[in-house]
Design an enzyme around this catalytic site. Structure first.
Site, PDB file in Angstrom:
ATOM      1  N   HIS A   1       0.813  -1.215   0.000  1.00 48.56           N
ATOM      2  CA  HIS A   1       0.000   0.000   0.000  1.00 48.56           C
ATOM      3  C   HIS A   1       0.850   1.269   0.000  1.00 48.56           C
ATOM      4  O   HIS A   1       0.401   2.305  -0.451  1.00 48.56           O
ATOM      5  CB  HIS A   1      -0.936   0.019   1.206  1.00 48.56           C
ATOM      6  N   GLY A   2       2.037   1.196   0.542  1.00 48.66           N
ATOM      7  CA  GLY A   2       2.842   2.401   0.515  1.00 48.66           C
ATOM      8  C   GLY A   2       4.086   2.266   1.355  1.00 48.66           C
ATOM      9  O   GLY A   2       4.203   1.375   2.195  1.00 48.66           O
TER      10      GLY A   2
END
Lengths: 474, 81
Positions: A327-328
Site C-alpha cells: 500500500h505504501g
C-alpha cells in the site's frame, strides 16, 4: 484522467461511440482500447506510458520464453528474472527513499553521523496494480495453470485496459485476456446495468466519501485540540470514507468496463456485514486478498508445512505485512498489515474453538456481537492506515485514551446518518452484485431513484472540489 | 504395491486425525465440499501428513490440480513407483 473529471466525460463517450462503431472488427476495437488506455494513462504524465509499455512488454516476452522451455531450471530462471525486474522497478519508484531513510534513521539512532537527501522520484500511478497483474500472470504460466499468451497486442491492451488500470480490480490474465480474444456483444440491458453501477460509484465517491473527507481531514489535522468522542467519530467516518471512495472507484471501473462489453472481477461484497476478520478480507478489496492468498499465503504456507500450525500463522503474518507494504512506503502500512496478519493468524488457529463458542450462544446475538467486534477492530486499524506517521497515530490514540471525555462532538455528526442510510440500503440489497442494481424494479421507481441520485451528485458542493481517489496513491 | 482401497483406508486415518472433527469416511469421488472442516488450511496439513506417511514430497501445482480423493490416490500411487 480522473473518472470523475470533466475530461473523462468527454473522453469516455468518444471512446464508447468509436468502439461500438467498430463492432464488426474485433482487432480494431482492441487497438482502439489500447490507444485510448495509453491516452487515459498519459493524461497524468506521458512519461509514465513508457514504463507501462516496458513492464507489459517484458512480462509478455519473459513469460513466452518461460512457456517454451521444458527445462525446470530455465523456467525457474525466467520466473526469478521476472520477479527481480518487476519488483526491482516497483522498489525503485516506490520504496527507494523509504528504505534508505529508514536505514539512515536507524544509523543515526546508533550514533552514526549520516546525511541523506532523498532523491526526487515521481511515483508512477498504477504501478503497484499492473506489477501485481503481470507477476500473477507469469506465476500462473510458471505453475502451468494456463498457456502463455501468443498475441502481443491483446496482452498489452489487457494490462493497460483503462477501466482497471489505475486502481484495480487487480485482474487475472485468464479472466480478462479471453475477453479480449472474443467478440463483445452489445446489449441494452448491459448498458443500463453498467451505467447504474457507474452512477452508484459516483454517488458513493462524490456525495458520501468527499463529504466525510471534510470532517476526517479536519479531525486528523487538529487532533490535539479535539475530544476523544470527536476523534472516534472521525475514525468511523474515515472507515466509511475509505470504503465509499474505494468501492465507489471499483463500481465505476466495473460499470465502465461493462459498457464496453467486459466484465471485471468483483472487488467488494458488503464487507461491513462480516462476522470475522477473515470474512471481512474475503469481501474487501477482494482482488487483492485473492492475489495475496494465491501468490503469497498459499505458497508460503505450503513451503512451511513442516512447521504445522505455526507455519500457517507465519504465512498469514508475512503475506499481510507484504500487503501492507504494497500500500505504501510507510511504517504505518507495515504495522497495519502486520496487525491484520496477526488477526487472521489468530482466527485460523482458533477456528475450531470459535465454532464451539458459536454453538453456546444465540446465533443472531453471536453474529451481531462478532460483527461489532470486527467493525471496532477494522476501524482501529483504519486509524493506523490514515495516520501520516507512527507518531501521528500514537498522538491520536493518546488523545483518545487520555483526554477528557466531553459528549459534544466537534465534527458534523449529522453525516453519520449518511453511513446509517448506506448500511440500511446495502443490507436490503446485499444479494445483488452492487447495491444500486435495481434494473428489475418498476421503471418509474427505478428512474426516479436514478434521477434523484444524479441531482444529488450535481448539487453536491464536492463536485467542484474533488479529492483524488484514495487508492491512487498506492 | 498398495491398492487404491488400502490407500483410501490409510487416508481415512490421516484425515480423521488432522481434521479432528469425528470419523471421516472417504471414497474416490469425495471432494473438500463433502467433508466438514476440510478447508484450505488443514488441506496443507493433510498433505504434509501424507508426505510423511509415504516418504515423498509434493509440488504446489500437483496439489492445486487435485479435484477429489481419487486424484490424490492416483498421485500417491504414481509417486510411490
Amino acid at each position: 484522467m480522473l473518472f470523475s473529471s470533466f475530461s473523462f466525460f468527454i473522453f469516455f463517450p468518444i471512446v464508447f461511440i468509436l468502439y461500438w462503431a467498430l463492432k464488426a472488427n474485433r482487432k480494431w476495437q482492441n487497438m482502439l482500447l489500447l490507444v485510448s488506455s495509453y491516452v487515459f494513462y498519459g493524461w497524468w504524465d506521458w512519461r509514465f506510458c513508457f514504463l507501462l509499455l516496458f513492464s507489459s512488454t517484458f512480462g509478455f516476452f519473459v513469460t513466452k520464453l518461460l512457456s517454451e522451455t521444458d527445462s525446470d531450471k530455465k523456467r525457474r530462471l525466467y520466473m526469478n528474472l521476472s520477479i527481480v525486474v518487476h519488483i526491482g522497478i516497483l522498489c525503485y519508484y516506490k520504496y527507494f527513499n523509504f528504505f534508505i531513510s529508514s536505514f539512515t534513521d536507524f544509523a543515526k539512532n546508533l550514533g552514526f553521523n549520516v546525511d541523506y537527501t532523498p532523491l526526487q522520484i515521481a511515483l508512477p500511478l498504477a504501478i503497484s496494480f499492473f506489477t501485481f497483474h503481470i507477476l500473477g500472470y507469469t506465476y500462473d504460466v510458471y505453475q502451468r495453470k494456463y498457456p502463455a499468451s501468443n498475441n502481443y497486442f491483446e496482452f498489452i491492451a489487457h494490462i493497460a485496459f483503462f477501466p482497471q488500470l489505475v486502481a484495480g480490480p487487480i485482474e487475472r490474465a485468464n479472466h480478462l485476456l479471453p475477453q479480449f480474444a472474443n467478440k463483445r456483444q452489445f446489449s441494452w440491458i448491459k448498458m443500463e446495468d453498467g451505467l447504474m453501477q457507474m452512477l452508484w460509484g459516483f454517488f458513493k465517491k462524490i456525495v458520501i466519501a468527499d463529504t466525510l473527507a471534510t470532517q476526517v481531514n479536519y479531525a486528523f489535522a487538529h487532533y490535539q485540540d479535539l475530544h476523544p468522542i470527536t476523534l472516534i467519530i472521525a475514525v468511523i467516518m474515515f472507515t466509511f470514507q475509505m470504503y465509499c471512495d474505494f468501492s465507489g472507484y471499483s463500481d465505476i471501473a466495473l460499470g465502465c468496463a461493462r459498457l464496453l462489453g467486459f466484465e471485471l472481477l468483483q472487488n467488494f461484497n458488503y464487507p461491513f456485514f462480516s462476522t470475522s476478520v477473515s470474512e471481512f478480507w474475503r469481501k474487501w478489496h477482494m482482488s487483492l486478498s485473492n492475489w495475496i492468498q494465491d501468490y503469497l499465503f498459499t505458497p508460503i504456507s505450503f513451503n512451511k508445512r513442516a512447521w504445522g500450525k505455526f507455519g500457517i500463522f507465519y504465512a498469514a503474518l508475512v503475506s499481510f505485512t507484504i500487503s501492507g507494504l504494497w500500500h505504501g512506503a510507510n511504517w504505518t502500512f507495515i504495522i497495519w498489515g502486520a496487525v491484520h496478519g496477526i488477526a487472521i493468524g489468530y482466527e485460523l488457529l482458533t477456528k475450531k474453538k470459535r465454532k464451539g463458542w458459536a454453538k453456546k450462544y444465540n446465533p443472531i446475538a453471536y453474529s451481531i456481537g462478532s460483527g461489532i467486534l470486527v467493525f471496532i477492530f477494522w476501524s482501529f486499524t483504519q486509524l493506523i492506515f490514515r495516520a501520516t506517521s507512527v507518531d501521528h497515530f500514537y498522538g491520536i490514540l493518546k488523545q483518545i485514551v487520555t483526554a477528557k471525555w466531553v459528549f459534544q462532538p466537534e465534527v458534523n455528526s449529522v453525516y453519520l446518518l449518511y453511513i446509517v442510510g448506506l448500511l440500511l440500503f446495502e443490507w436490503f440489497q446485499r444479494s445483488k452484485p452492487y447495491a444500486l442494481q435495481i434494473i428489475n424494479w418498476p421503471y418509474y421507481i427505478k428512474w426516479a431513484i436514478c434521477a434523484l441520485i444524479i441531482i444529488t451528485i450535481f448539487s453536491s458542493k464536492n463536485l467542484n472540489n474533488q479529492t483524488e481517489f484514495l487508492y491512487f496513491q498506492f | 504395491m498398495k491398492t487404491q482401497l488400502q490407500i483410501i483406508e490409510e487416508l481415512n486415518e490421516i484425515f480423521t486425525e488432522v481434521i479432528d472433527e469425528g470419523e471421516v469416511s472417504l471414497t474416490p469421488e469425495t471432494t473438500a465440499n463433502d467433508v466438514d472442516g476440510w478447508d484450505s488450511l488443514n488441506h496443507i496439513q493433510i498433505i504434509y501428513a501424507v508426505e510423511k506417511k509415504y516418504g515423498f514430497k509434493f509440488t504446489l501445482p500437483e496439489i492445486q490440480n487435485l479435484k477429489n480423493i481419487g486424484d490424490l490416490v492416483n498421485l500417491i500411487i504414481e509417486k510411490s513407483r
